[in-house]
Design an enzyme around this catalytic site. Structure first.
Site, PDB file in Angstrom:
ATOM      1  CB  SER A  14      -2.072 -12.731  43.189  1.00  0.00           C
ATOM      2  OG  SER A  14      -2.205 -11.766  44.206  1.00  0.00           O
ATOM      3  CB  CYS A  47      -8.935 -18.241  57.054  1.00  0.00           C
ATOM      4  SG  CYS A  47      -9.748 -17.802  58.563  1.00  0.00           S
TER       5      CYS A  47
HETATM    6  N1  PMP Z   1      -4.703 -18.420  45.246  1.00  0.00           N
HETATM    7  C1  PMP Z   1      -3.669 -18.793  46.012  1.00  0.00           C
HETATM    8  C2  PMP Z   1      -2.980 -20.089  45.733  1.00  0.00           C
HETATM    9  C3  PMP Z   1      -3.223 -17.964  47.052  1.00  0.00           C
HETATM   10  O1  PMP Z   1      -2.196 -18.340  47.804  1.00  0.00           O
HETATM   11  C4  PMP Z   1      -3.917 -16.743  47.277  1.00  0.00           C
HETATM   12  C5  PMP Z   1      -3.508 -15.822  48.402  1.00  0.00           C
HETATM   13  N2  PMP Z   1      -3.401 -16.418  49.644  1.00  0.00           N
HETATM   14  C6  PMP Z   1      -4.992 -16.410  46.443  1.00  0.00           C
HETATM   15  C7  PMP Z   1      -5.353 -17.278  45.453  1.00  0.00           C
HETATM   16  C8  PMP Z   1      -5.748 -15.119  46.620  1.00  0.00           C
HETATM   17  O2  PMP Z   1      -4.970 -14.057  46.162  1.00  0.00           O
HETATM   18  P1  PMP Z   1      -5.437 -12.529  46.288  1.00  0.00           P
HETATM   19  O3  PMP Z   1      -4.947 -12.074  47.613  1.00  0.00           O
HETATM   20  O4  PMP Z   1      -4.742 -11.833  45.145  1.00  0.00           O
HETATM   21  O5  PMP Z   1      -6.908 -12.496  46.151  1.00  0.00           O
END
Ligand code: PMP
Length: 363
Positions: free
Chosen positions: A185, A308
């Site tokens: 990400s 969340c």
């Molecule tokens: N996977 C993990 C382990 C995360 O911490 C997060 C963000 N909280 C995500 C996925 C989702 O990431 P994005 O905001 O890029 O959709």
């Protein structure tokens, strides 16, 4: 004075990334257009792909850009009929249909015996995916991926890892990890929000989830988010593990100062292998919600592990999966540090926590 201690939620954008974003704003073309402006836009995408690929040492043409890790996780899981995972994953994995959940140990690791037992008993191994994150976003606990890879290979089941929190903090080399899919990400490594990637070993085992154009090797239809992808590449390129070398010292200092000032505080998973920047602590008797708000008033931006998407605070699924008591689960908050934090923040933070604790526990 504000102290940002929530890097696992989103990391600040550096000046280098900002400057590049500003210069990219002048590119008018659609990356799919053949003319000069289109080719300029395409060049930006391919430059970023190159930067991401060298960041995690993967083949350039095995990086599929998405809108973020949520979409990357969905892209891979939707290609399988059955998912083997656990309750400590991000919602984009946990909410998959037909998921078998593997138990988690009290140290926060996947229970390897239960994982092997679950994988062994799956009938349709070729349509099953194991998805275990590299490092947990709440506790920072690193999963025993070497062992998980061995189990996946032994039973010939494909393996995905969500490495969103691990990259840039510990060494993540796609080939060394040995998984088949890996999620990234942009905004967790100092790039803009709205970009992410699925890194794949073999693109042929995937089909696109969105109907539309043939962008991203036919795996992610839609005009690419040029700006976000551009910044993602520069953020990856400027990321260096040297930057995080000092972080573990700062994190340990935060923990030391906290415990010095507040004997009853519990650090979750203190003995487990963790990311260098993350810790979760519990002040028994005060709700996570109250700790978070009181810290915000004092200038510290932290998070409850599972804040969340609606902003509502819910009890942490990760801590529940680790078998921790309700008292601990409901009184824990996460601190995640980054290059802008210093050891001097540790002392100020510990004093603020002490003040909050005394105020709440007085009654
Ligand atoms: N996977 C993990 C382990 C995360 O911490 C997060 C963000 N909280 C995500 C996925 C989702 O990431 P994005 O905001 O890029 O959709």
């Amino acid at each position: 004075m504000r102290y940002y201690l929530d890097y696992n939620a989103s990391a600040p954008i550096s000046k280098e990334v900002k400057d590049y974003l500003i210069s990219t704003l002048d590119i008018v073309g659609n990356p799919s257009s053949i003319h000069h402006s289109g080719r300029e836009a395409k060049k930006v995408i391919e430059r970023s792909r190159e930067q991401i690929s060298s960041f995690i040492k993967a083949e350039k043409n095995n990086i599929i850009f998405t809108s973020g890790a949520t979409e990357a996780n969905n892209l891979v899981t939707r290609n399988f009929d059955k998912i083997i995972s656990s309750d400590i994953e991000h919602e984009s994995i946990i909410n998959s249909s037909n998921i078998s959940k593997v138990m988690v140990t009290s140290e926060g690791y996947i229970n390897l015996r239960h994982l092997e037992h679950t994988v062994r008993n799956i009938k349709d191994k070729h349509s099953t995916l194991i998805s275990i994150m590299f490092a947990n976003n709440e506790t920072g606990i690193l999963q025993p991926l070497d062992e998980i890879v061995k189990i996946a290979k032994k039973y010939k089941v494909l393996l995905h890892t969500d490495a969103v929190q691990a990259v840039g903090r510990v060494d993540v080399d796609f080939n060394n990890v040995g998984c088949d899919f890996l999620t990234l990400s942009s905004h967790k490594i100092g790039g803009p929000k709205g970009a992410g990637a699925l890194v794949v070993k073999n693109k042929n085992c995937l089909k696109a989830s969105l109907l539309g154009g043939s962008q991203e090797y036919n795996l992610r239809a839609g005009t690419e988010a040029l700006l976000a992808i551009a910044g993602f590449g520069v953020a990856a390129n400027s990321n260096s593990l040297d930057q995080v070398k000092g972080l573990v010292k700062i994190r340990n200092n935060f923990e030391k100062e906290l415990l010095k000032e507040n004997k009853e505080i519990i650090i979750i998973g203190k003995k487990s292998k963790r990311l260098p920047n993350t810790f979760m602590f519990c002040i028994p008797g005060i709700s996570s919600n109250n700790i978070l708000i009181a810290l915000d008033i004092e200038g510290f931006e932290v998070s409850t592990g599972s804040a969340c998407s609606s902003g509502k605070i819910e009890p942490s699924k990760t801590l529940k999966a680790m078998g921790l008591s309700e008292n601990i689960i409901n009184s824990s908050v996460r601190v995640s540090l980054g290059p802008y934090n210093t050891t001097s923040h540790a002392r100020i933070f510990a004093k603020a926590v002490k003040k909050i604790k005394e105020r709440f526990l007085k009654y």
